[in-house]
Scaffold this motif. Structure first.
Motif: not given
Length: 300
Positions: A92-101, A244-248, A266-273
């Motif tokens: 049930c983790s949130t991870i990258d698609v490649a690792t899940a597969r 983390k999710d935006l980077r994934l 959005a990723e850039a803004l959350y990285a700054r925040f």
């Protein structure tokens, strides 16, 4: 009732394991945190000394871990070949698609049925058993996992083949991250234009600007239903996890050559925040403080 190994008892996993125990299952829990294990015991689970011990005679294995590298390590060293081959495996983790597969493929080669089943809903939904599960895997694996997942959530949806749950989750959270930023921008601009923020909420929540970020998770304290904004942006979905999710999502977009300019912004803004401004521990809606650093709550 089933014997369930539950590995990973953090903010989300702790509530999920408790709901399985509440449903009458024999939950054997493992986490590296002693405090997490004590909380799990207090809520009806028994503790295991290791992940291998937790899965030894399990009929089902549930994992809720921080990242793909942790999922890979746990499954390849402590689950596959250690749990009975008859056990249904649910990550049930949130991870990258490649690792899940990849991990579902390795589990299948070893004779296991496995699904990726990331969740949406946050800590409150994990505690209340109202999560939404997005599930990837075969029809057979989904049919075996669904009854147990349903005891931790309000919706269990088969998204498709292995990795599809992760794909759905990161697409959903990319949309959520971008929508929250736009919602914060709109409130900040409304304030500077002299609008009463409750009035703006009453209008936009019933007009074409309506979104979940507006009506269910308003980033403005004192406006709309209670949200983390009313608790100084504490106790919600941490901005670091949104990042983390935006980077994934961006990693997945690059892998299939998808054009996602709003997701990238959005990723850039959350990285700054989260990183430059130290807001990673705050709820992700707290990004309104970066968008409008003169923010003050509306008068009571």
């Amino acid at each position: 009732m089933a014997r369930i190994a539950f590995i990973g008892l953090g903010n989300m996993g702790g509530g999920m394991a408790a709901n399985l125990a509440k449903a009458g299952h024999e939950v054997r829990a493992f986490d590296l945190s002693e405090d997490a294990l004590l909380r799990a015991e207090a809520r009806g689970a028994s503790r295991a000394a290791s992940a291998e011990e937790a899965v030894a005679d399990a009929e089902a294995v549930v994992t809720m871990l921080p990242a793909g590298k942790h999922v890979r390590q746990v499954y390849e060293t402590s689950v596959i070949g250690k749990a009975p081959a008859s056990a249904i495996l649910m990550d049930c983790s949130t991870i990258d698609v490649a690792t899940a597969r990849d991990e579902i493929g390795k589990a299948g080669a070893a004779g296991y049925a496995m699904v990726d089943a990331p969740v949406s809903g946050g800590i409150a939904a994990a505690e209340g058993g109202t999560l939404t599960f997005m599930v990837g895997g075969s029809e057979e694996a989904f049919a075996r996992a669904e009854p147990l997942l349903a005891q931790m959530g309000k919706a269990v949806i088969h998204a498709g083949a292995a990795g599809s749950g992760q794909a759905a989750k990161i697409c959903n959270n990319m949309l959520l991250g971008a929508t929250m930023v736009a919602t914060c921008e709109a409130f900040a601009m409304a304030k500077k234009l002299g609008l009463d923020l409750r009035t703006f909420y009453d209008i936009s929540s019933k007009a074409s600007g309506q979104s979940w970020s507006m009506t269910s998770y308003c980033p403005v304290p004192g406006v709309g239903p209670e949200t983390p904004a009313d608790r100084d942006y504490e106790g919600g979905f941490a901005a670091a996890l949104m990042l983390k999710d935006l980077r994934l999502a961006l990693e997945a977009a690059q892998s299939v050559d998808a054009y996602t300019p709003m997701g990238a912004e959005a990723e850039a803004l959350y990285a700054r925040f989260a990183e430059a401004l130290g807001g990673g521990h705050k709820d992700f809606s707290g990004i309104i403080r970066m968008i409008d650093d003169s923010w003050t709550p509306p008068a009571a």
